[in-house]
Structure formats: C-alpha cells, structure tokens
Design an enzyme around this catalytic site. Structure first.
Site, mmCIF file in Angstrom:
data_model
loop_
_atom_site.group_PDB
_atom_site.id
_atom_site.type_symbol
_atom_site.label_atom_id
_atom_site.label_comp_id
_atom_site.label_asym_id
_atom_site.label_seq_id
_atom_site.Cartn_x
_atom_site.Cartn_y
_atom_site.Cartn_z
ATOM 1 N N ASN A 15 28.071 27.149 89.897
ATOM 2 C CA ASN A 15 28.696 27.626 91.084
ATOM 3 C C ASN A 15 28.996 28.450 92.331
ATOM 4 O O ASN A 15 30.502 28.282 92.295
ATOM 5 C CB ASN A 15 29.638 28.744 89.947
ATOM 6 C CG ASN A 15 29.769 28.177 88.326
ATOM 7 O OD1 ASN A 15 30.880 27.616 88.096
ATOM 8 N ND2 ASN A 15 28.769 28.788 87.476
ATOM 9 N N SER B 153 28.711 39.246 98.973
ATOM 10 C CA SER B 153 28.434 40.474 98.114
ATOM 11 C C SER B 153 27.143 41.261 99.153
ATOM 12 O O SER B 153 26.336 40.701 99.640
ATOM 13 C CB SER B 153 28.134 39.845 96.848
ATOM 14 O OG SER B 153 27.674 41.182 96.167
ATOM 15 N N TYR C 12 21.974 36.307 91.838
ATOM 16 C CA TYR C 12 23.910 36.210 92.062
ATOM 17 C C TYR C 12 23.505 36.529 94.222
ATOM 18 O O TYR C 12 24.574 35.402 93.931
ATOM 19 C CB TYR C 12 24.415 36.944 91.844
ATOM 20 C CG TYR C 12 25.584 37.791 92.037
ATOM 21 C CD1 TYR C 12 26.839 37.054 91.226
ATOM 22 C CD2 TYR C 12 25.776 38.643 92.850
ATOM 23 C CE1 TYR C 12 28.127 37.248 92.038
ATOM 24 C CE2 TYR C 12 26.616 39.447 93.314
ATOM 25 C CZ TYR C 12 28.128 38.120 93.298
ATOM 26 O OH TYR C 12 29.388 38.366 93.726
ATOM 27 N N LYS D 87 24.804 34.592 97.015
ATOM 28 C CA LYS D 87 25.698 34.453 98.103
ATOM 29 C C LYS D 87 25.108 34.039 99.349
ATOM 30 O O LYS D 87 26.141 34.555 99.990
ATOM 31 C CB LYS D 87 26.660 35.966 97.887
ATOM 32 C CG LYS D 87 27.375 36.480 96.739
ATOM 33 C CD LYS D 87 28.582 35.295 97.019
ATOM 34 C CE LYS D 87 29.828 35.601 95.404
ATOM 35 N NZ LYS D 87 30.867 34.529 95.354
#
Lengths: 262, 262
Positions: free
Chosen positions: A90, A115, A152, A156
């Site tokens: 994703n 992020s 995550y 990013k």
C-alpha cells in the site's frame, strides 16, 4: 492552480483535515478505496470526481491522475503498527504507482504524506523525554538520514526516496510532509511527544495549501504546528513553502498534564 | 567469526569477487537462486551449505539464515535498468526478508550490498564530468540524503533504510556498502565515471572481510578502491571498518583513454 487537484486517501483523517480547511479553494478529484460519506465531500465536487479505487490498482490510479495538475498523495496504510506486507504493497508500491502515473501524465507537483515515523528512531532512550520539552535544543531539520521507528516509517522514508527520483528524473515538484500528530480541536492530552509534534487541522490544511502554491523542487518538511515544544524544525517549511502556522500546543493546558513525562 | 557466514547471491559478480579473495577464511553457507558451478564454490564448503533458493522465498531464507553468525546480503536484481516490479520484489522485499530472518535468528551482523546508484542523481549535468576527475573537490561521504539515479537505486536506498530499522530495533550491526564499479583485473576503459568509482576484486573482498570483523553499529560506506579520481569518500570505511584498499585506477593507463571526457 487551474487544473484539478487529485487527493488520494480523501476520506482519511489527513484528507478530511485538508478538505475541511481548503475544500472550497480547488477543483478536487477525490480518490479513496472506500465510498465517501456525503458530508466528507466538499460542495461542488461532482460524482464523476469522486473515484473509488485503490492506489495499488495501477489502472485506477492512472485514470484518477489523468488531467490533474497536482496530486496530494495520502492514501496508504496509516498504522504505525502495520505489518510489512501491507506497507510494502500500500505505501511503497502505492507511492510508486502514484508518482509514476503523475510523471507519465505530466503532473507538475506532488505533495506526499510522509510521517514523523520516518525519523522516529532518533528518539533514543538517551534523548527522551527531554527532547519533547520546550527547553531542549535537540532538533531535526529534515537533512538527516532517515531513521524509522517501525516498518510503517520505513515505507514512508522509501516513499520520500521514490519522490526524490521522480523529481530528479521527471522534474516534478515534490514536497514530502512528515506529518506529526494530527488531532482536531486540541493537542493530545498527557502525551508530551504528541504535544511536541502536534499539527492542528487548520495548520494541516494551510501547509498542504502552500504545497500546492509555492515554488520548489524537492523538499522534506515537518508538518507540525508552531509548538513551544518542538524537536522538528519548521524553518524549511516557512522559508520555502511560506508556511505560517497559527497554532501552538502550549496554548492548551490540561488538568493532570504530566510535567515529568509519562 | 566462528559461526558460518551466509552469502546470498553467491554466484553473482560481487559474490565471486568475495569468495575469490576470502573464500578460505570463513565457514560459508552459500545461497543463490541458480545452481553454482563447481569452480564457484570454495574448497571445503559442503553440499549441505550450498542452498538453491530465492530471497523472495521467506522459508528458504529463514532456513539459510538459521545458525549463521553473519550475513553478506548481495542477492537481488543487479540491473540498473531493472523495472520497478522486479526491484520491489527482489531488492526491497528481498532485503526485508533477509533482515527480518536475521533478526529472528539472532544474527549479529549483516553487510548489505547497496550501490552507487542510491546516490547517482548527485551526478548532475552541472557537476559532470568534472566530478569524475582527480582535481575536482566534490565528494559524497554517505551522510547525504539518498538521491537515486534509477529505480534500482531507489531499491538500494530503501534497503539501507530497512537495515537502519533492523539495527535500531534489533541491535544488528549493519554495514551498507555502496559498491562502485567492480571489474576484474583492471578498471573500465574510456569510462571516467567507472574509473572514479572503480572497485578491484581484491579490495572488494577485503572490504567485506572488514565488514565481518570490525566493530560498528550502522554504517553506510562507499565500496571503491583508492582511486586518484574519487568523488566518494572512503574515509568512513577506513576509520570505522579498517578498510585499507590496495588498488587505484590511476595506476592503469590505456591507450586512447580520453583526457577530456567522452
């Protein structure tokens, strides 16, 4: 910006903060993998410009990008705890799909939702909680090498690098916004870290507005309000993008807020 | 290092340069997705320690990592022109699979084959070909943000970030070696850039040997010989890893070599 602006992940928290602030100022095309609620769509956006599709679906992305002048790319798995398979698909592959479609379609600029987790591991045991406090001088400015605190954050940081390549190779203006702690109304309570990287809704909308209007090449900026506590510099966002935040987490006080960290 | 060392991509160019130099100095476990030729396997490596498997096959990787003390991770699509789907799967997902298996298995150190292409876009039209020459002072030292020249470079920069996470989160010592232009015998001819980033076979083997022996946390170093022409600093590799290259592309002269660039 006369051409429409594509907003991916329009129904998410960041997308809604943006639309809440500048929803009437652009011709939007909205992409989300879930249908949007009526109240989440700004007035004047036609049904044709609300697209249900996944950023991992290359064809859907290419159709959504076709004819827009700019993209705000937010879509992805937003969970700091997201497993690798999900962020690989994703967030990393999704970012590539969006940047590649943007390049092929002649899009002029892409604002990419990065992020704080891309650099979260700078928050070492030695530095915390001091670095979350107003009198501490430690600050990141975006020129440091990425140092993610989770997968995550890895995804990013990888998205930022994909953006760097599409800027260098295809001349797209790319702004990577390392979003802090976005909450509506007031900063998070009893959470020093969140107060230090608080981003109010109106500052969020304003910052992405600046990403759509300012002149730049490739930028990494921190998306936080003008908090007294601050271990991310917002100088670059001010200088290059003309970011003028109005909020500051220090203006909010909560009963029971810790003075010495939690 | 008493425990075996896993070498992924053992049959490739870099793998063979390493084994050619230090093949007799470690207990190797060799992984490659293609069967290795007899002459590509150092003496003393048993058939059990030659594993045919793909780095995208998590189970194969976990088996290969089990019981080793260190990993040299080279496997991946080595083509600078490789398409996104291949580098996403082989290089980005592959690197994650190896680092994750290494963390779970208690591996102490991983040397990761990164690439000059992770920072290739610093070679702008304004800087080249001057930066390829001995009298030019422009130099990268590894502290700069990644700036890839192709999607292969994007994948290698992403691999470095995955390594950074596994170092911070799991304490693995990680050395990312941005390999220059590895050729056997002599530097590339009539190719200034290649001469500036030339890496001889023996310097390559020695550098990875240092990655297996030195004490470090997380490092990004440039894998080039001690060339007069040099726009990558090897200071960090010298200081932290004890790298002492023996070769220099300037010691080779070729008839017809360009003096003014090609």
């Amino acid at each position: 910006m006369d051409d429409p602006v594509l907003l991916t992940g329009a129904g998410g928290r960041v997308g809604q903060a943006i639309l809440g602030g500048i929803g009437s100022e652009y011709d939007w095309r909205l992409l989300d993998r879930e249908p949007l609620a009526e109240e989440d769509i700004p007035d004047g956006v036609s049904d044709d410009d609300v697209v249900i599709g996944d950023v991992t679906d290359e064809e859907a992305v290419r159709e959504a990008v076709d004819g827009v002048g700019a993209v705000i790319h937010l879509a992805g798995d937003p969970r700091p705890t997201a497993p690798w398979d999900s962020v690989l698909r994703n967030n990393i592959d999704g970012a590539h799909t969006v940047f590649d479609a943007a390049a092929d379609s002649g899009v002029e600029r892409v604002a990419f939702a990065s992020s704080n987790h891309a650099v979260g591991a700078y928050e070492t045991d030695e530095r915390t909680p001091d670095m979350y406090r107003a009198d501490d001088e430690y600050q990141l400015n975006g020129s440091e090498l990425p140092r993610p605190s989770n997968l995550y954050g890895v995804s990013k940081a990888s998205g930022e690098i994909i953006g760097r390549f599409y800027h260098d190779e295809h001349g797209i203006s790319v702004a990577c916004v390392r979003i802090g702690n976005l909450t509506k109304g007031h900063p998070p309570k009893e959470y020093e870290r969140g107060q230090a990287m608080w981003l109010s809704h109106r500052d969020c909308a304003h910052l992405f507005d600046r990403c759509l209007r300012a002149e730049y090449g490739y930028e990494i900026v921190f998306g936080i309000s003008d908090n007294d506590r601050k271990y991310y510099s917002i100088d670059r966002a001010r200088e290059v993008l003309g970011y003028e935040p109005q909020d500051n987490s220090a203006e909010f006080t909560f009963e029971g807020d810790p003075k010495d960290g939690v």
